[in-house]
Write a protein that holds these residues in place. Structure first.
Motif, mmCIF file in Angstrom:
data_model
loop_
_atom_site.group_PDB
_atom_site.id
_atom_site.type_symbol
_atom_site.label_atom_id
_atom_site.label_comp_id
_atom_site.label_asym_id
_atom_site.label_seq_id
_atom_site.Cartn_x
_atom_site.Cartn_y
_atom_site.Cartn_z
ATOM 1 N N GLU A 16 23.313 -12.054 -21.940
ATOM 2 C CA GLU A 16 22.840 -10.991 -22.948
ATOM 3 C C GLU A 16 21.498 -11.587 -23.337
ATOM 4 O O GLU A 16 21.141 -12.688 -23.414
ATOM 5 C CB GLU A 16 23.855 -10.930 -24.069
ATOM 6 N N ARG A 17 20.781 -10.420 -24.003
ATOM 7 C CA ARG A 17 19.455 -10.842 -24.743
ATOM 8 C C ARG A 17 19.809 -11.329 -26.097
ATOM 9 O O ARG A 17 20.462 -10.542 -26.901
ATOM 10 C CB ARG A 17 18.427 -9.820 -24.376
ATOM 11 N N LEU A 18 19.071 -12.323 -26.613
ATOM 12 C CA LEU A 18 19.642 -12.815 -27.848
ATOM 13 C C LEU A 18 18.106 -12.344 -28.988
ATOM 14 O O LEU A 18 18.380 -12.072 -30.154
ATOM 15 C CB LEU A 18 19.659 -14.248 -27.988
ATOM 16 N N GLY A 19 17.129 -12.232 -28.361
ATOM 17 C CA GLY A 19 16.071 -11.899 -29.245
ATOM 18 C C GLY A 19 14.639 -11.443 -28.386
ATOM 19 O O GLY A 19 14.670 -12.079 -27.352
ATOM 20 N N ARG A 20 13.700 -11.319 -29.176
ATOM 21 C CA ARG A 20 12.418 -11.095 -28.423
ATOM 22 C C ARG A 20 11.317 -11.522 -29.583
ATOM 23 O O ARG A 20 11.117 -11.093 -30.663
ATOM 24 C CB ARG A 20 12.096 -9.398 -28.398
ATOM 25 N N GLY A 21 10.331 -12.492 -28.866
ATOM 26 C CA GLY A 21 9.496 -12.891 -29.731
ATOM 27 C C GLY A 21 7.855 -12.426 -29.115
ATOM 28 O O GLY A 21 7.858 -11.623 -28.202
ATOM 29 N N MET A 23 6.032 -14.132 -27.366
ATOM 30 C CA MET A 23 5.343 -14.592 -26.082
ATOM 31 C C MET A 23 6.623 -14.604 -25.048
ATOM 32 O O MET A 23 6.186 -14.826 -24.031
ATOM 33 C CB MET A 23 4.612 -15.904 -26.209
ATOM 34 N N ALA A 24 7.654 -14.367 -25.769
ATOM 35 C CA ALA A 24 8.866 -14.420 -24.648
ATOM 36 C C ALA A 24 10.173 -13.602 -25.203
ATOM 37 O O ALA A 24 10.323 -13.356 -26.463
ATOM 38 C CB ALA A 24 9.314 -16.013 -24.340
ATOM 39 N N ASP A 25 11.093 -13.297 -24.244
ATOM 40 C CA ASP A 25 12.526 -13.098 -24.806
ATOM 41 C C ASP A 25 13.272 -14.204 -24.627
ATOM 42 O O ASP A 25 13.049 -15.016 -23.834
ATOM 43 C CB ASP A 25 12.858 -11.827 -23.864
ATOM 44 N N VAL A 26 14.492 -14.113 -25.314
ATOM 45 C CA VAL A 26 15.388 -15.194 -25.264
ATOM 46 C C VAL A 26 16.768 -14.557 -24.784
ATOM 47 O O VAL A 26 17.075 -13.719 -25.407
ATOM 48 C CB VAL A 26 15.422 -15.995 -26.710
ATOM 49 N N TYR A 27 17.214 -15.344 -24.103
ATOM 50 C CA TYR A 27 18.437 -14.795 -23.507
ATOM 51 C C TYR A 27 19.738 -15.908 -23.385
ATOM 52 O O TYR A 27 19.323 -17.072 -23.422
ATOM 53 C CB TYR A 27 18.455 -14.396 -21.808
ATOM 54 N N TYR A 37 27.018 -22.922 -21.830
ATOM 55 C CA TYR A 37 25.793 -21.942 -22.052
ATOM 56 C C TYR A 37 24.774 -22.561 -22.537
ATOM 57 O O TYR A 37 24.711 -23.577 -23.278
ATOM 58 C CB TYR A 37 26.655 -20.975 -23.313
ATOM 59 N N VAL A 38 23.557 -21.871 -22.154
ATOM 60 C CA VAL A 38 22.345 -22.151 -22.518
ATOM 61 C C VAL A 38 21.369 -21.104 -22.905
ATOM 62 O O VAL A 38 21.838 -20.017 -22.862
ATOM 63 C CB VAL A 38 21.518 -23.034 -21.401
ATOM 64 N N ALA A 39 20.210 -21.419 -23.556
ATOM 65 C CA ALA A 39 19.223 -20.437 -24.156
ATOM 66 C C ALA A 39 18.012 -20.563 -23.177
ATOM 67 O O ALA A 39 17.583 -21.414 -22.672
ATOM 68 C CB ALA A 39 19.035 -20.550 -25.712
ATOM 69 N N ILE A 40 17.781 -19.179 -22.661
ATOM 70 C CA ILE A 40 16.659 -19.186 -21.667
ATOM 71 C C ILE A 40 15.349 -18.348 -22.284
ATOM 72 O O ILE A 40 15.715 -17.407 -22.795
ATOM 73 C CB ILE A 40 16.791 -18.791 -20.206
ATOM 74 N N LYS A 41 14.313 -18.925 -22.365
ATOM 75 C CA LYS A 41 13.109 -18.261 -22.998
ATOM 76 C C LYS A 41 12.259 -17.721 -21.883
ATOM 77 O O LYS A 41 11.770 -18.732 -21.175
ATOM 78 C CB LYS A 41 12.489 -19.117 -23.922
ATOM 79 N N VAL A 42 12.150 -16.500 -21.561
ATOM 80 C CA VAL A 42 11.311 -16.017 -20.374
ATOM 81 C C VAL A 42 10.360 -15.600 -21.078
ATOM 82 O O VAL A 42 10.048 -14.535 -21.884
ATOM 83 C CB VAL A 42 12.339 -14.844 -19.754
ATOM 84 N N LEU A 43 9.059 -15.968 -20.342
ATOM 85 C CA LEU A 43 7.713 -15.401 -20.747
ATOM 86 C C LEU A 43 7.580 -13.867 -20.535
ATOM 87 O O LEU A 43 8.014 -13.495 -19.256
ATOM 88 C CB LEU A 43 6.823 -16.368 -19.869
ATOM 89 N N HIS A 44 6.901 -13.389 -21.482
ATOM 90 C CA HIS A 44 6.674 -11.917 -21.077
ATOM 91 C C HIS A 44 5.836 -11.701 -19.802
ATOM 92 O O HIS A 44 4.944 -12.445 -19.585
ATOM 93 C CB HIS A 44 5.879 -11.286 -22.358
ATOM 94 N N SER A 45 6.107 -10.767 -18.916
ATOM 95 C CA SER A 45 5.486 -10.650 -17.754
ATOM 96 C C SER A 45 4.009 -10.435 -17.651
ATOM 97 O O SER A 45 3.376 -10.730 -17.007
ATOM 98 C CB SER A 45 6.215 -9.326 -16.878
ATOM 99 N N PHE A 46 3.608 -9.455 -18.924
ATOM 100 C CA PHE A 46 2.084 -9.050 -18.893
ATOM 101 C C PHE A 46 1.470 -10.513 -19.572
ATOM 102 O O PHE A 46 0.266 -10.636 -19.114
ATOM 103 C CB PHE A 46 1.856 -8.048 -19.974
ATOM 104 N N LEU A 47 2.071 -11.469 -19.946
ATOM 105 C CA LEU A 47 1.474 -12.545 -20.444
ATOM 106 C C LEU A 47 1.232 -13.618 -19.189
ATOM 107 O O LEU A 47 0.220 -14.409 -19.040
ATOM 108 C CB LEU A 47 2.137 -13.528 -21.468
ATOM 109 N N ALA A 48 2.548 -13.540 -18.117
ATOM 110 C CA ALA A 48 2.316 -14.386 -17.078
ATOM 111 C C ALA A 48 1.071 -14.100 -16.185
ATOM 112 O O ALA A 48 0.867 -14.964 -15.327
ATOM 113 C CB ALA A 48 3.572 -13.970 -16.262
ATOM 114 N N GLU A 49 0.363 -12.990 -16.379
ATOM 115 C CA GLU A 49 -0.760 -12.678 -15.473
ATOM 116 C C GLU A 49 -2.188 -13.342 -15.881
ATOM 117 O O GLU A 49 -2.844 -13.342 -15.398
ATOM 118 C CB GLU A 49 -0.904 -11.205 -15.502
ATOM 119 N N GLU A 50 -2.150 -14.004 -17.268
ATOM 120 C CA GLU A 50 -3.229 -14.558 -17.936
ATOM 121 C C GLU A 50 -3.026 -16.054 -17.788
ATOM 122 O O GLU A 50 -1.906 -16.583 -18.197
ATOM 123 C CB GLU A 50 -3.296 -14.159 -19.287
ATOM 124 N N GLU A 51 -3.817 -16.681 -17.096
ATOM 125 C CA GLU A 51 -3.832 -18.140 -16.599
ATOM 126 C C GLU A 51 -3.468 -18.870 -17.970
ATOM 127 O O GLU A 51 -3.047 -19.901 -17.953
ATOM 128 C CB GLU A 51 -5.104 -18.562 -15.985
#
Length: 733
Positions: A16-21, A23-27, A37-51
Motif C-alpha cells: 500500500e501507499r503510505l504517503g506522498r512527498g 520528491m517521492a512516494d512512500v510505500y 515489512y519495509v518502507a520503500i521510497k520511490v522517486l517521482h518518475s518526472f524527477l527521474a528524468e533529471e540527472e
C-alpha cells in the motif's frame, strides 16, 4: 504511482501507499526472504528524468545508510529498475507526531512539557548525531517524526539531506523546507546549515507545548515572510502554564539570527532537559489579594485558575498524555521558582534536591499529596510586569540574553482566544525584576555541612526511558542539575574528567566527558561494557563486559574484566587474564595502590567457590582475596582501606570497611533501610552513601569511622531495581 500496488520491485512486494512527498512516494512493502515489512521510497518518475535529482537521490541513500542511531530510521537498501529509483527503509508501524498533534489539538491538550522534552531530546540527539557526520536535514517537521510501538520517536525522511562538503548542492530555483517550520534564512533562499535544523526543532517544540505553530497565514509565502520579519509570539502568552525556563529554550532556538541560536542540536537538547529539572518561574495563579486580570471566558475550561490542573487525562494511542503530569509539573515548577537558578557552562542547574523531592514518582502516584489550594506566586506582579507580559514579543534579532527584551510597540499575537491569568499588584517594579522569596518559601532542611566540599555524581532511574540519568551537585545538594540522560555508573578522575556507561541515545558504550558534560566521546566499542573505573594515573580504564557472548549453565551472560589502555580515544580493550585464563568478574574498581578490585569467584583454578572481593595487578599477578561474601559489591578505596556494601552479612544492605589486603572488616551502618553505594571523600575523612532510611532515596555522609551519620539531601527521583550496579563518585578540585 498507484499502479505499483500489488507489484514486486526487486525482492519487495508493494502492499500500500503510505504517503506522498515532494520528491517521492512512500510505500509499505513485504520482503518474503526475511519475512518482514519495509518502507520503500520511490522517486517521482518526472524527477527521474533529471540527472541532478537522480544524483541527489543516490547521495541521500548513501549518506543516510551510514547513520546508525536508535532515533533515525534505518536505510536497508537502494537500487533502481529502469527509470524507477527507490530506497528501502525499516518500517515504523506507528503514528507521526503530526497525527499526535492533530489529536491533541482536537482534545485541547498540548503535550506536557516533560513529554515534549522526552521526545524532542531524543530527536535533538539524533539530529546532533547526523550533524556531526556532515548531514543536515533541512525539512524537520512533525510529519517526519514517527513513533514506534513503544512510543519512541524516530526521525524519518532525510528527503533533502545532503553531505555538507566542499561541493554545495542546491535545488535550482527552489526553496527547500516546509514553510511553517522553515528558518528565516531558508525562507530567503539561502542554503542554511545545522542551525536551520535547530530553528525547525524550536518550531516543533513551540507547537508541542502550546498547541499551535508560531506563524500561520493563508499562503506559504506569507508564512515565510512572517518567519523572516515578524517578532515571535511569546509561548507563555499562547499557553500561560508553560514554565518560563522552557520558554527561554524556545526563544533562543527561534532566534532570527542563526548566531543567536543554540549552535548544536545537542546543546539545545541538554538545555531542554535542564529547563524541566528546574523551571525558573512558577505558574502564575489566581491566588492573591490583588484583583486578577483574566483573558476570555471561553478559555476557562482549558486552564483552571485557582486549583491544580486535573491529573486524569485521556491517553493517546502510542504517546501517553502522562496521567498526573499536570500535578507533577505544577509542583515542580512552583518549587523551582523558589530558588534562583545558578549559572553553569552549558545548562541550567536544579534547585536543592531537598525541595525537588516533590517531583519524585511517589508524588506523581499520590496526587492528593499536592495541595489543591492556590499557591502564592513568586515573581512581583506589578502593573509594568503585567503590561509587558501582555504586549511583549520577541525582537526580530534577539541577543543571547537569557530573557529576551521585547519591543514595546508589538501587538499581542492572539489569532485564537487563549487563557492568560495574571495577578496585578499596584507596586512599582525595580529596573530588573527579581523574584522575591515569600515568607512561606520552604528552605533546604539540611544546612551546608562544615568541612565537606566538592562535587558528587549520582544517577536517578527515569520512568519514561526505563534507564538511568546522570546528575551532578555540590556535596551539600546545591547547584544540582541533570548532566546527561541515559548515562550511568560514573566515576571522577583526579582532575574532574568523568568516565561513565553510555546507555542509549547513540552512546551505547563507555564514554568520557568534561565535568559540564561537554566533549563527550566513546572510548570502547561494545554496548555490553559497564562499570568503568579510572586507573590511579588517569590514563587507563577498567570495566566489566559480557561482549564475549558466552553464557553459564543457567543461561546468564558471563562477565569478564577488561582494561582500556588509552582512555583518550575509542579502541578495543584487552581482557584481564591470570595466565591464560580470562578473569570472570564484575564491579571492578582501580585501587589507589594500582591493583584492581572486583567481585568474583576463584574460577581460574578450576575450583570455583571462594566468592567475594578480589584484588589483582593489571598484568594478572598478585591475586588475593579481600572479602568472602559473594554479594560484597561497590568497592571504593582510599589509602590502605576499602569500603563496600553487602546484603548477606547482616541480612540487609549495609556498608562495611576493611583493609586492602584482606581482613579487618567493620560494619559502618546498621539501619533497617537500604544503605549502599559508598564512596570516599577526596581527602579520605568522610564516606558518602545512598540510603532509604528516611523513606526515600537520599545522599548521606558519615565520618570515615562510621560516626556522625547524617543526611545531606534527598535525591530528585528513585533508584531502579538494579540499583546495586550503580556508582556514586565524589571529587574536589
Amino acid at each position: 504511482m498507484a499502479e505499483l500496488i500489488g507489484k514486486t520491485i526487486s525482492k519487495y512486494r508493494i502492499i500500500e501507499r503510505l504517503g506522498r512527498g515532494g520528491m517521492a512516494d512512500v510505500y509499505k512493502a513485504y520482503q518474503p526472504g526475511l519475512d518482514r515489512y519495509v518502507a520503500i521510497k520511490v522517486l517521482h518518475s518526472f524527477l527521474a528524468e533529471e540527472e541532478d535529482f537522480v544524483g541527489r537521490f543516490e547521495r541521500e541513500a548513501t549518506a543516510v545508510a551510514k547513520l546508525r542511531h536508535p532515533n533515525i530510521v534505518q536505510v536497508i537498501d537502494f537500487d533502481h529498475e529502469g527509470d524507477l529509483y527507490y530506497m528501502v527503509m525499516e518500517f515504523i508501524d506507528g503514528p507521526t507526531l503530526k497525527a499526535e498533534l492533530r489529536e491533541r489539538s482536537r482534545m485541547g491538550q498540548p503535550f506536557a512539557p516533560k513529554e515534549a522534552a522526552r521526545i524532542l531530546t531524543a530527536v535533538g540527539n539524533a539530529v546532533d548525531y547526523a550533524h556531526r557526520r556532515g548531514m543536515v536535514h533541512r525539512d524537520l517537521k512533525p510529519a517526519n517524526i514517527m513513533f514506534t510501538g513503544e512510543g519512541q520517536p524516530v526521525l524519518t525522511d532525510f528527503g533533502i539531506a545532503k553531505i555538507v562538503g566542499a561541493k554545495r548542492y542546491t535545488v535550482t530555483g527552489a526553496v527547500s523546507g516546509t514553510p511553517a517550520y522553515m528558518s528565516p534564512e531558508q525562507g530567503k533562499g539561502e542554503r542554511g546549515d545545522e542551525r536551520s535544523d535547530i530553528y525547525s526543532l524550536g518550531v516543533i517544540l513551540y507547537e508541542m507545548v502550546t498547541g499551535r505553530v508560531p506563524f500561520d497565514a493563508d499562503t506559504p509565502y506569507a508564512i515565510i515572510m512572517k518567519h523572516i520579519n515578524d517578532p515571535l509570539p511569546l509561548p507563555r502568552q499562547v499557553y500561560p502554564q508553560l514554565p518560563e525556563s522552557v520558554e527561554r529554550v524556545i526563544l533562543k532556538a527561534l532566534s532570527k539570527d542563526p548566531n543567536d541560536r543554540y549552535q548544536t542540536a545537542g546543546e539545545m537538547a541538554r538545555a531542554l532537559q535542564q529547563a524541566l529539572v528546574a523551571p525558573a518561574v512558577p505558574i502564575v495563579t489566581a491566588e492573591a489579594p490583588a484583583r486578577p486580570v483574566v483573558r476570555p471566558r471561553e478559555a476557562e475550561a482549558v486552564v483552571p485558575t485557582a486549583t491544580v490542573p486535573v491529573a486524569e487525562k485521556r491517553r493517546l494511542p502510542l504517546v501517553p498524555l502522562l496521567a498526573g503530569g499536570g500535578l507533577l509539573l505544577l509542583a515542580l515548577v512552583i518549587v523551582g521558582g523558589f530558588f534562583a537558578i545558578r549559572s553553569s557552562r552549558r545548562a541550567t542547574p536544579t534547585p536543592p534536591a531537598q525541595v525537588l523531592a516533590t517531583s519524585a514518582p511517589t508524588a506523581t502516584s499520590t496526587p492528593t499529596a499536592i495541595p489543591t489550594t492556590a499557591i502564592p506566586t513568586t515573581p512581583p506582579d506589578t502593573d509594568a510586569t503585567v503590561q509587558a507580559a501582555l504586549e511583549a514579543t520577541q525582537a526580530a534579532q534577539p541577543t543571547d540574553t537569557p530573557t529576551p527584551i521585547p519591543p514595546t510597540d508589538t501587538p499581542t499575537p492572539a489569532p485564537t482566544p487563549t487563557p492568560i491569568v495574571i495577578v496585578v499588584q499596584p507596586t512599582t517594579p525595580p529596573a530588573t525584576p527579581t523574584p522575591p522569596v515569600p515568607e512561606e518559601t520552604p528552605t533546604p532542611t539540611t544546612p551546608p555541612q562544615a568541612g565537606l566540599r566538592g562535587k558528587i555524581l549520582f544517577t536517578i532511574f527515569n520512568d519514561y526511558s526505563g534507564k538511568y540519568d546522570l546528575y551532578i551537585a555540590n556535596i551539600d545538594g546545591s547547584d544540582q542539575r541533570l548532566l546527561y540522560e541515559q548515562t550511568r555508573q560514573p566515576e571522577f578522575r583526579g582532575d574532574g574528567l568523568i568516565v561513565a556507561n553510555g546507555d542509549g541515545l547513540g552512546w551505547d558504550s563507555l564514554v568520557v566527558m568534561n565535568i559540564d558534560g561537554s566533549n563527550r566521546h566513546n572510548i570502547t566499542n561494545h554496548p555490553e561494557d559497564k562499570q568503568p573505573s579510572w586507573s590511579p594515573d588517569g590514563v587507563k580504564v577498567v570495566h566489566s563486559s559480557s561482549q564475549s557472548g558466552r553464557r553459564n549453565k543457567e543461561g546468564n551472560p558471563i562477565w569478564n574484566i577488561y582494561i582500556q589502555d588509552d582512555a583518550s580515544r575509542q579502541s578495543e580493550a584487552r581482557a584481564l587474564q591470570i595466565a591464560n585464563y580470562q578473569v570472570i568478574g564484575r564491579y571492578p574498581t582501580w585501587l589507589p595502590d594500582g591493583r584492581i578490585a572486583f567481585n568474583g569467584c576463584k574460577y581460574w583454578t578450576g575450583e570455583g567457590g571462594n566468592c567475594g572481593l578480589w584484588a589483582i595487578w593489571e598484568d594478572g599477578t598478585g591475586v588475593s582475596q579481600l572479602t568472602n561474601a559473594s554479594n560484597d559489591l561497590a568497592v571504593d578505596g582510599y589509602g590502605n582501606e576499602i569500603v563496600f556494601m553487602c546484603d548477606q552479612r547482616d541480612g540487609n544492605w549495609e556498608i562495611y570497611k576493611a583493609n586492602n589486603v584482606g581482613g579487618g572488616i567493620t560494619r559502618l551502618t546498621n539501619d533497617p533501610g537500604i544503605d549502599g553505594l559508598p564512596t570516599w571523600s577526596p581527602d579520605g575523612k568522610y564516606i558518602a552513601f545512598l540510603s532509604t532510611r528516611d523513606g526515600q532515596w537520599a545522599l548521606w555522609v558519615m565520618n570515615a569511622d562510621g560516626s556522625n551519620q547524617r543526611k545531606l539531601f534527598n535525591l530528585p527521583g528513585p533508584m531502579g531495581p538494579d540499583w546495586p550496579e550503580e556508582r556514586i563518585s565524589w571529587w574536589a578540585p
